[in-house]
Scaffold this motif. Sequence first.
Motif, PDB file in Angstrom:
ATOM      1  N   GLU A  89       4.719  12.228  36.602  1.00 25.79           N
ATOM      2  CA  GLU A  89       4.502  10.783  36.516  1.00 25.79           C
ATOM      3  C   GLU A  89       5.548  10.066  35.659  1.00 25.79           C
ATOM      4  O   GLU A  89       5.535   8.832  35.582  1.00 25.79           O
ATOM      5  N   ASP A  90       6.430  10.811  35.031  1.00 19.75           N
ATOM      6  CA  ASP A  90       7.547  10.186  34.315  1.00 19.75           C
ATOM      7  C   ASP A  90       8.709   9.869  35.253  1.00 19.75           C
ATOM      8  O   ASP A  90       9.689   9.241  34.831  1.00 19.75           O
ATOM      9  N   THR A  91       8.603  10.301  36.493  1.00 22.02           N
ATOM     10  CA  THR A  91       9.646  10.015  37.471  1.00 22.02           C
ATOM     11  C   THR A  91       9.813   8.515  37.657  1.00 22.02           C
ATOM     12  O   THR A  91       8.845   7.802  37.948  1.00 22.02           O
ATOM     13  N   ALA A  92      11.027   8.039  37.458  1.00 22.03           N
ATOM     14  CA  ALA A  92      11.300   6.602  37.524  1.00 22.03           C
ATOM     15  C   ALA A  92      12.783   6.359  37.311  1.00 22.03           C
ATOM     16  O   ALA A  92      13.520   7.273  36.895  1.00 22.03           O
ATOM     17  N   VAL A  93      13.182   5.135  37.579  1.00 21.77           N
ATOM     18  CA  VAL A  93      14.490   4.681  37.124  1.00 21.77           C
ATOM     19  C   VAL A  93      14.299   4.120  35.720  1.00 21.77           C
ATOM     20  O   VAL A  93      13.429   3.266  35.504  1.00 21.77           O
ATOM     21  N   TYR A  94      15.094   4.610  34.786  1.00 18.09           N
ATOM     22  CA  TYR A  94      14.998   4.180  33.395  1.00 18.09           C
ATOM     23  C   TYR A  94      16.109   3.183  33.091  1.00 18.09           C
ATOM     24  O   TYR A  94      17.284   3.444  33.374  1.00 18.09           O
ATOM     25  N   TYR A  95      15.700   2.066  32.515  1.00 15.71           N
ATOM     26  CA  TYR A  95      16.626   0.985  32.219  1.00 15.71           C
ATOM     27  C   TYR A  95      16.713   0.750  30.703  1.00 15.71           C
ATOM     28  O   TYR A  95      15.701   0.755  30.003  1.00 15.71           O
ATOM     29  N   CYS A  96      17.916   0.499  30.272  1.00 16.81           N
ATOM     30  CA  CYS A  96      18.160   0.116  28.885  1.00 16.81           C
ATOM     31  C   CYS A  96      18.167  -1.416  28.809  1.00 16.81           C
ATOM     32  O   CYS A  96      18.673  -2.093  29.715  1.00 16.81           O
ATOM     33  N   ASN A  97      17.617  -1.935  27.734  1.00 19.17           N
ATOM     34  CA  ASN A  97      17.574  -3.383  27.526  1.00 19.17           C
ATOM     35  C   ASN A  97      18.038  -3.691  26.115  1.00 19.17           C
ATOM     36  O   ASN A  97      17.658  -2.995  25.170  1.00 19.17           O
ATOM     37  N   ALA A  98      18.839  -4.722  25.990  1.00 21.95           N
ATOM     38  CA  ALA A  98      19.292  -5.180  24.679  1.00 21.95           C
ATOM     39  C   ALA A  98      18.890  -6.636  24.492  1.00 21.95           C
ATOM     40  O   ALA A  98      18.982  -7.434  25.425  1.00 21.95           O
ATOM     41  N   ARG A  99      18.458  -6.965  23.285  1.00 23.95           N
ATOM     42  CA  ARG A  99      18.052  -8.341  22.988  1.00 23.95           C
ATOM     43  C   ARG A  99      18.799  -8.846  21.766  1.00 23.95           C
ATOM     44  O   ARG A  99      18.760  -8.225  20.701  1.00 23.95           O
ATOM     45  N   LYS A 100      19.471  -9.974  21.938  1.00 20.43           N
ATOM     46  CA  LYS A 100      20.168 -10.603  20.831  1.00 20.43           C
ATOM     47  C   LYS A 100      19.161 -11.242  19.870  1.00 20.43           C
ATOM     48  O   LYS A 100      18.021 -11.475  20.260  1.00 20.43           O
ATOM     49  N   PRO A 101      19.579 -11.562  18.669  1.00 19.77           N
ATOM     50  CA  PRO A 101      18.650 -12.134  17.683  1.00 19.77           C
ATOM     51  C   PRO A 101      17.935 -13.399  18.165  1.00 19.77           C
ATOM     52  O   PRO A 101      16.790 -13.653  17.771  1.00 19.77           O
ATOM     53  N   TRP A 102      18.598 -14.196  18.988  1.00 16.57           N
ATOM     54  CA  TRP A 102      17.981 -15.427  19.464  1.00 16.57           C
ATOM     55  C   TRP A 102      17.259 -15.252  20.782  1.00 16.57           C
ATOM     56  O   TRP A 102      16.818 -16.225  21.379  1.00 16.57           O
ATOM     57  N   GLY A 103      17.140 -14.010  21.274  1.00 21.87           N
ATOM     58  CA  GLY A 103      16.279 -13.744  22.404  1.00 21.87           C
ATOM     59  C   GLY A 103      16.921 -13.418  23.730  1.00 21.87           C
ATOM     60  O   GLY A 103      16.237 -12.939  24.635  1.00 21.87           O
ATOM     61  N   THR A 104      18.189 -13.672  23.891  1.00 19.22           N
ATOM     62  CA  THR A 104      18.848 -13.378  25.161  1.00 19.22           C
ATOM     63  C   THR A 104      18.815 -11.880  25.427  1.00 19.22           C
ATOM     64  O   THR A 104      19.122 -11.077  24.559  1.00 19.22           O
ATOM     65  N   ARG A 105      18.444 -11.545  26.662  1.00 21.65           N
ATOM     66  CA  ARG A 105      18.300 -10.130  27.024  1.00 21.65           C
ATOM     67  C   ARG A 105      19.331  -9.710  28.070  1.00 21.65           C
ATOM     68  O   ARG A 105      19.744 -10.513  28.908  1.00 21.65           O
ATOM     69  N   TYR A 106      19.681  -8.445  28.008  1.00 20.43           N
ATOM     70  CA  TYR A 106      20.627  -7.858  28.960  1.00 20.43           C
ATOM     71  C   TYR A 106      20.069  -6.525  29.445  1.00 20.43           C
ATOM     72  O   TYR A 106      19.383  -5.817  28.693  1.00 20.43           O
TER      73      TYR A 106
END
Length: 117
Positions: A89-106
Amino acid sequence: QVQLVESGGGLVQPGGSLRLSCAASGFSFSRLAMSWYRQAPGKERELVVAISSTGGPTNYADSVKDRFTVFRDETKNTVYLQMNSLKPEDTAVYYCNARKPWGTRYWGKGTLVTVSS
């Protein structure tokens, strides 16, 4: 802009381990809060774990507690996800996310983890 490149996915047997990496560039890594998400086939993307910019408090999904560990290497601008005792059940596409101090996400493009015998 923040660029994120994940690596480390692959095929592993149940009970095995994998370590995912996410290398960040384009912004001061020490100011980024990082997280890992995953999306299984036919399901919505879900948060796996989040780690603050200081490497402080983390937030694990109940399904991965005591099996997964997140940590940062500031010298390499990289966040890792150590995954042990993997289950199908851990099978998945894993994504990395980064968030800047003011909230913008990548988002990164993702890396596929398949747990199967």
